[in-house]
Design a protein around this motif. Structure first.
Motif, PDB file in Angstrom:
ATOM      1  N   ASN A  27       0.768  -1.117   0.021  1.00 49.61           N
ATOM      2  CA  ASN A  27       0.044   0.191  -0.205  1.00 49.61           C
ATOM      3  C   ASN A  27       0.985   1.341  -0.177  1.00 49.61           C
ATOM      4  O   ASN A  27       1.995   1.319  -0.026  1.00 49.61           O
ATOM      5  N   LEU A  28       0.372   2.436  -0.021  1.00 52.83           N
ATOM      6  CA  LEU A  28       0.946   3.839  -0.242  1.00 52.83           C
ATOM      7  C   LEU A  28       1.835   3.809   1.215  1.00 52.83           C
ATOM      8  O   LEU A  28       2.989   4.353   1.248  1.00 52.83           O
ATOM      9  N   ALA A  29       1.428   3.509   2.190  1.00 53.93           N
ATOM     10  CA  ALA A  29       2.250   3.688   3.400  1.00 53.93           C
ATOM     11  C   ALA A  29       3.466   2.906   3.412  1.00 53.93           C
ATOM     12  O   ALA A  29       4.442   3.385   3.830  1.00 53.93           O
ATOM     13  N   GLU A  30       3.348   1.635   3.087  1.00 51.73           N
ATOM     14  CA  GLU A  30       4.641   0.855   2.949  1.00 51.73           C
ATOM     15  C   GLU A  30       5.541   1.304   2.064  1.00 51.73           C
ATOM     16  O   GLU A  30       6.570   1.462   2.187  1.00 51.73           O
ATOM     17  N   ALA A  31       5.270   1.854   0.809  1.00 54.92           N
ATOM     18  CA  ALA A  31       5.949   2.214  -0.241  1.00 54.92           C
ATOM     19  C   ALA A  31       6.622   3.492   0.244  1.00 54.92           C
ATOM     20  O   ALA A  31       7.874   3.664   0.021  1.00 54.92           O
ATOM     21  N   ARG A  32       5.796   4.213   0.757  1.00 50.60           N
ATOM     22  CA  ARG A  32       6.526   5.587   1.392  1.00 50.60           C
ATOM     23  C   ARG A  32       7.679   5.383   2.461  1.00 50.60           C
ATOM     24  O   ARG A  32       8.734   5.681   2.659  1.00 50.60           O
ATOM     25  N   HIS A  33       7.567   4.124   3.240  1.00 45.33           N
ATOM     26  CA  HIS A  33       8.298   3.762   4.315  1.00 45.33           C
ATOM     27  C   HIS A  33       9.730   3.128   3.657  1.00 45.33           C
ATOM     28  O   HIS A  33      10.585   3.613   4.127  1.00 45.33           O
ATOM     29  N   VAL A  34       9.444   2.464   2.623  1.00 42.65           N
ATOM     30  CA  VAL A  34      10.501   1.710   2.085  1.00 42.65           C
ATOM     31  C   VAL A  34      11.576   3.009   1.274  1.00 42.65           C
ATOM     32  O   VAL A  34      12.616   3.133   1.347  1.00 42.65           O
ATOM     33  N   ALA A  36      11.484   6.255   2.384  1.00 43.86           N
ATOM     34  CA  ALA A  36      12.038   6.961   3.271  1.00 43.86           C
ATOM     35  C   ALA A  36      13.377   6.329   3.726  1.00 43.86           C
ATOM     36  O   ALA A  36      14.458   6.962   3.988  1.00 43.86           O
ATOM     37  N   LEU A  37      13.188   4.899   4.038  1.00 45.73           N
ATOM     38  CA  LEU A  37      14.504   4.338   4.504  1.00 45.73           C
ATOM     39  C   LEU A  37      15.574   4.297   3.501  1.00 45.73           C
ATOM     40  O   LEU A  37      16.809   4.502   3.678  1.00 45.73           O
TER      41      LEU A  37
END
Length: 89
Positions: A27-34, A36-37
């Motif tokens: 989802n978008l939240a996971e993609a943003r997390h990746v 950001a890392l």
């Protein structure tokens, strides 16, 4: 997986770059997390998609046609890591 890579860089591992394929997350939240890392590591990143149709891959396949005749078809290998996270890599 990206969390492990980022932790490795934090611990001093040297990387030349990171290549990610879609999807970056479920989802978008996971993609943003990746993303950001990846930014946090400061390592150059690239996003690959549909590699078999990329001009450079198509050219390489044509160049390897003679090898394929004598050794068999060229294959693209992929790996998948298993992480103890709340989302799949």
């Amino acid at each position: 997986c990206m969390e492990q890579i980022a932790a490795g860089v934090d611990d001093g591992a040297e990387l030349r770059g990171l290549i990610c394929e879609k999807p970056l997350g479920r989802n978008l939240a996971e993609a943003r997390h990746v993303a950001a890392l990846a930014r946090r590591t400061g390592v150059p990143t690239a996003y690959f998609e549909n590699q078999v149709h990329m001009p450079s891959v198509a050219t390489a396949r044509l160049q390897l046609a003679g090898v394929a005749e004598s050794m068999g078809p060229v294959a693209l290998a992929r790996s998948r890591c298993r992480c103890r996270l709340t989302w799949a890599c």
